[in-house]
Design an enzyme around this catalytic site. Structure first.
Site, short mmCIF file in Angstrom:
data_model
loop_
_atom_site.label_atom_id
_atom_site.label_comp_id
_atom_site.label_asym_id
_atom_site.label_seq_id
_atom_site.Cartn_x
_atom_site.Cartn_y
_atom_site.Cartn_z
N GLU A 67 1.37 -1.67 -0.09
CA GLU A 67 -0.40 -0.08 0.41
C GLU A 67 0.52 1.22 0.50
OE1 GLU A 67 -2.43 0.69 3.07
OE2 GLU A 67 -3.76 2.34 2.49
N HIS B 276 -4.64 -0.03 -10.50
CA HIS B 276 -5.10 -1.34 -9.22
C HIS B 276 -5.10 -2.67 -9.63
CE1 HIS B 276 -5.74 0.36 -5.33
NE2 HIS B 276 -5.70 1.77 -5.56
CU1 CUO Z 1 -8.38 3.22 -2.65
CU2 CUO Z 1 -5.08 2.91 -4.23
O1 CUO Z 1 -5.85 2.48 -2.90
O2 CUO Z 1 -7.32 4.36 -3.52
#
Ligand code: CUO
Length: 672
Positions: A337, A392
Site C-alpha cells: 500500500e 489497481h
Molecule cells: Cu483506495 Cu489506491 O487505494 O485508492
C-alpha cells in the site's frame, strides 16, 4: 458578561461558538465585536469555547489554506498525523472543541476536516458525534463545477423551500466518442466515491499505531480493492469493453485521458486534467518535498515480487518475516500500500501510494506550472479516473501472484459434509425468476453546507445513478447430517462468458466474482428454506446512509447517526448489481454454505455499523469471518479443476441469472 466574538457552528442553524479573542486568526482579531454582531444576533444557542493552552502547530500550518491536500503525499500525511495526534491527545471533549475551533481558521480546510474526522472516529468520548456527510462539506469533490454558480444564483434569487434542484447531466465529463466514457456512471458515482473516501478514513495508513493497526487491515486493503476491480471488469463486459489492462510498464504512455471538470472551492482552482498518451516522469517538487524517480517504482516492485517468490520479507534490521498462509496477505497488503505496518518501508518502498502520486503529477512533475495534483491524488476523487483501475489492476495482480503460491483448497476445505444446496432462485416482484432488473434513478443531495452564500438554506443538486429492482434470494438447503448445523451462506455473481463470448476457465473467472452477500444460517435436519432480501447485503449500506442528511424529512438523531463515520463505509446499495445489458447479460450466481465452525470469530457483533462488514469490517471488532478474504475464490484451484462446474462441491450451487438493463429514469417524488 462581556460579549465575545462568535462563529456559526456550521450545520446547526442557530448555534454559535463563543470564541476567546486570542483564538481568532490574526486578520480577524481587530474585528472581534463586529463579528459578534455579524453572526451572533439571532443565535438560539451559544457554545462557550474554553480557553486552553494550545499545543504548537508547527509544520501543520505550512500547508496554506488555499492549497489542495492529499494523503498520498508523504509531507501531507505527516502533518495530518500530527494534527490527528493533537486532536486525539485532548483530555476531554471540551478541550477537543477548543483546539478544533482554534484550528478551524488556521489550518487547511481539507486537512482540518480529515484530521478531525479521524479523531472523532477514534476517540472513545466522541462516538455519538454526528458529522455532516463529506459530500455536503466538500461538494466540489463530487459534482460538476458548473453547478456552483447556478446554486449561488438560485440562492440569491429564490427563497429557501422554493428552490428547484439543479440537475447534473448524466454525461458531463466526456462524450461517447471516448469509449471509456461508457463507464462514467460507475467511475463518477457519488456513492462509490464516498465509499472509497470513507474506507480510507477508517483505514488510514499513517497515524498513531493504535489507529492504523486494525485487524487484518492489510488484507482488507487487498480484498476491498480486488472487489472494486472485479466489479469494474464486470461493468466493462456489460458495456462491451474488455477487462481493464493493468498498468505495469511505467515507461509506457498512458492512453487514457481524463478531464474531471471539478473545481476546488477551497483552492479556487480547477482540478488538473490529463490529456492522452502521457508518460510518468521523475518527480522533483520542492513544494511537496517530493523527489522520486519512476525507476523507484520498478525497484520496489521487483523487491516485492522477490519477497513473494521467496516466501518471506526482510525487515529493517535484516530479520526474516515469513509470509505465512494465514498472515502473509496481511503483511503484503501493508507492504504494497504501504502503511506504517509495512515490514520495511525503506526497502519495499511506498509502491501503491506513490503510484497515485506519479500519475496525479503527470502534468507538472517539477511544479514549473505551479499546478496541484490531479484526481488520482485524492481518495475522494481517484475512482473517477480510468487510470485508477489500470493502476489497481496492476496492484491486484501482485496480490494474485502471491495467492498463486499458497496451497490450493482441497475438497475437504471447501465441502460441508451432509449439507447440500439443492436450489437457488432470485425472485423479483412482478418479474420473472432469475432476472435482475436495472435502470436509472435520480436523487437529490443538499450542497449548501459546503458553500458560502447568502441567504443561507438548502440548495439541492439532482444526479442520475444506476439502480436495481429490489430482489430476494430463495435458497433450499438439505441438511442430512445427524443434527442441527450452522453455516455461512456466501453469495457471489460473475459474468457467465468472457469478452469473446466463451465460457471461462476457472482460473480467470474466479477473479471476476463479485461478492453480493454473506450471512450466518441455522440449518435444521432435513430441508431448509432460506429467504434473504437484497437490501440486507453485508456488502452495502442503504442509500440514506451513503448520503445521510439527504432526505430532510427523515428524523435526525438516534442510533443510526451514531458512529456515522464508520457507518459511512460500505458499497452503495444502488450499485450492488452491475448494469447488465438491454438484451440481458448472462451471469452465474454462486451460492455456498460453508461450515460455520471453520468461519466463526468469537466475538459479539451486536450494535451499530455491523451491516457492511464484507468490505469495511466492523467497528472496533475483528473482521467477522475467519476465512481468507475472498474465500473460496482467492486461490488457484486444485488439480483437475478447469471450470466452475468442476470446482463445485455439494454445498455449492450455481444458478444462471440474467441482468437486464432498461433505459428508463425514475424521478424523485417531487421535492417542490
Ligand atoms: Cu483506495 Cu489506491 O487505494 O485508492
Amino acid at each position: 458578561r462581556p460579549r465575545e466574538p462568535v462563529f456559526i457552528a456550521k450545520g446547526s442553524k442557530k448555534a454559535v461558538f463563543s470564541v476567546p479573542n486570542e483564538y481568532l486568526a490574526d486578520k480577524y482579531k481587530p474585528l472581534g465585536v463586529a463579528l459578534t454582531n455579524r453572526f451572533g444576533e439571532d443565535a438560539d444557542e451559544r457554545i462557550d469555547v474554553k480557553k486552553i493552552s494550545i499545543p504548537p502547530f508547527g509544520e501543520i500550518l505550512e500547508l496554506s489554506r488555499d492549497e489542495n491536500f492529499s494523503l498520498f503525499i508523504p509531507k501531507h500525511r505527516r502533518i495530518a498525523g500530527r494534527l490527528i495526534d493533537i486532536f486525539l491527545g485532548m483530555r476531554n471533549v471540551d478541550d477537543l472543541v477548543s483546539v478544533a475551533v482554534y484550528a478551524r481558521d488556521r489550518v487547511n480546510p481539507y486537512l482540518f476536516n480529515y484530521a478531525l474526522s479521524v479523531a472523532i472516529l477514534h476517540r472513545p468520548d466522541t462516538q455519538d458525534v454526528d458529522l455532516p456527510s463529506f459530500i455536503e462539506s466538500f461538494p466540489d469533490k463530487y459534482v460538476d463545477a458548473k453547478v456552483f454558480a447556478q446554486a449561488r444564483e438560485q440562492a440569491t434569487v429564490v427563497p429557501e423551500g422554493s428552490r428547484p434542484p439543479i440537475e447534473i447531466p448524466k454525461d458531463y465529463t466526456a462524450s461517447d466518442l471516448e469509449e471509456e466514457h461508457r463507464l462514467a456512471y460507475f467511475r463518477e458515482d457519488l456513492g462509490i466515491n464516498l465509499h472509497h473516501w470513507h474506507w480510507h478514513l477508517v483505514y488510514p495508513f499513517e497515524a498513531a499505531r493504535e489507529v492504523v493497526a486494525k485487524n487484518r487491515r492489510g488484507e482488507l486493503f487487498y480484498y476491498m480493492h480486488q472487489q472494486i476491480i472485479a466489479r469494474y471488469n464486470f461493468e466493462r463486459l456489460c458495456n462491451k469493453l474488455k477487462r481493464v489492462t493493468r498498468f505495469n510498464d511505467f515507461k509506457q504512455a498512458i492512453q487514457e485521458a481524463y478531464f474531471p471538470k471539478l473545481d476546488s472551492l477551497v483552492a479556487s482552482r480547477s482540478w488538473p486534467a490529463r490529456v492522452g498518451n502521457q508518460r510518468l516522469k521523475d518527480l522533483n517538487r520542492e513544494v511537496d518535498q517530493i523527489k522520486q524517480d519512476v525507476d523507484d517504482l520498478k525497484r520496489w516492485s521487483d523487491r516485492i515480487y522477490a519477497a513473494i517468490h521467496q516466501g518471506s520479507a526482510t525487515d529493517e534490521r535484516g530479520r526474516k518475516i515469513e509470509l505465512t498462509e494465514n498472515e502473509g496477505i496481511d503483511i503484503l497488503g501493508n507492504m504494497i500500500e504501504s502503511s506504517i505496518l509495512s515490514p520495511n518501508r525503506t526497502f519495499y518502498g511506498d509502491m501503491h501510494n506513490m503510484g497515485h502520486v506519479f500519475i496525479s503529477y503527470v502534468h507538472d512533475p517539477d511544479h514549473r506550472h505551479l499546478e496541484s495534483f490531479g484526481v488520482m491524488g485524492d481518495s475522494a476523487t481517484a475512482m473517477r479516473d480510468p487510470i485508477f483501475y489500470r493502476w489497481h489492476s496492476y496492484i491486484d495482480d501482485i496480490f494474485q501472484e502471491y495467492k498463486a503460491t499458497l496451497p490450493r483448497y482441497t475438497e475437504n476445505q471447501l465441502n460441508f459434509p451432509g449439507v447440500t444446496v439443492s436450489k437457488v432462485e432470485i425472485q423479483v416482484q412482478g418479474g420473472s425468476a432469475n432476472t435482475l432488473n436495472t435502470f436509472w434513478q435520480q436523487s437529490d443531495v443538499d450542497m449548501s453546507r459546503g458553500m458560502d452564500f447568502q441567504p443561507r438554506g438548502s440548495v439541492f443538486v439532482r444526479f442520475t445513478h444506476l439502480q436495481h429492482q429490489p430482489f430476494t434470494y430463495k435458497i433450499t438447503v438439505k441438511n442430512s447430517s445427524n443434527g442441527n448445523r450452522k453455516g455461512t451462506c456466501r453469495i457471489f455473481i460473475a459474468p457467465k462468458l468472457d469478452e469473446r463470448g466463451n465460457p471461462w476457465l476457472y482460473r480467470d473467472q474466479k477473479n471476476m466474482f463479485v461478492e453480493l452477500d454473506k450471512f450466518t444460517v441455522n440449518l435444521k435436519q432435513g430441508q431448509n428454506n432460506i429467504t434473504r432480501a437484497s437490501s440486507q447485503s453485508s456488502v452495502t449500506i442503504p442509500f440514506e446512509r451513503t448520503f445521510r442528511n439527504l432526505d430532510l424529512n427523515r428524523p435526525q438523531g438516534g442510533e443510526e447517526l451514531a458512529q456515522f463515520n464508520f457507518c459511512g463505509c460500505g458499497w452503495p446499495q444502488h450499485m450492488l448489481i452491475p448494469k447488465g445489458t438491454p438484451e440481458g447479460m448472462p451471469c452465474q450466481l454462486f451460492v455456498m454454505i460453508s461450515n460455520y465452525e471453520d468461519d466463526k470469530v468469537n466475538q459479539s457483533t451486536e450494535g451499530v455499523c455491523n451491516d457492511a462488514g464484507s468490505y469495511c469490517g466492523i467497528k472496533d471488532k475483528l473482521y467477522p469471518d475467519r476465512r481468507s478474504m475472498g474465500y473460496p475464490f482467492d486461490r488457484i484451484p486444485r488439480n483437475g479443476v478447469d471450470t466452475l462446474q468442476q470446482f463445485l462441491t455439494s454445498n455449492m450451487r450455481v444458478q444462471d441469472v440474467t441482468i437486464k438493463f432498461t433505459n428508463r429514469t425514475v424521478r424523485p417524488k417531487s421535492r417542490n
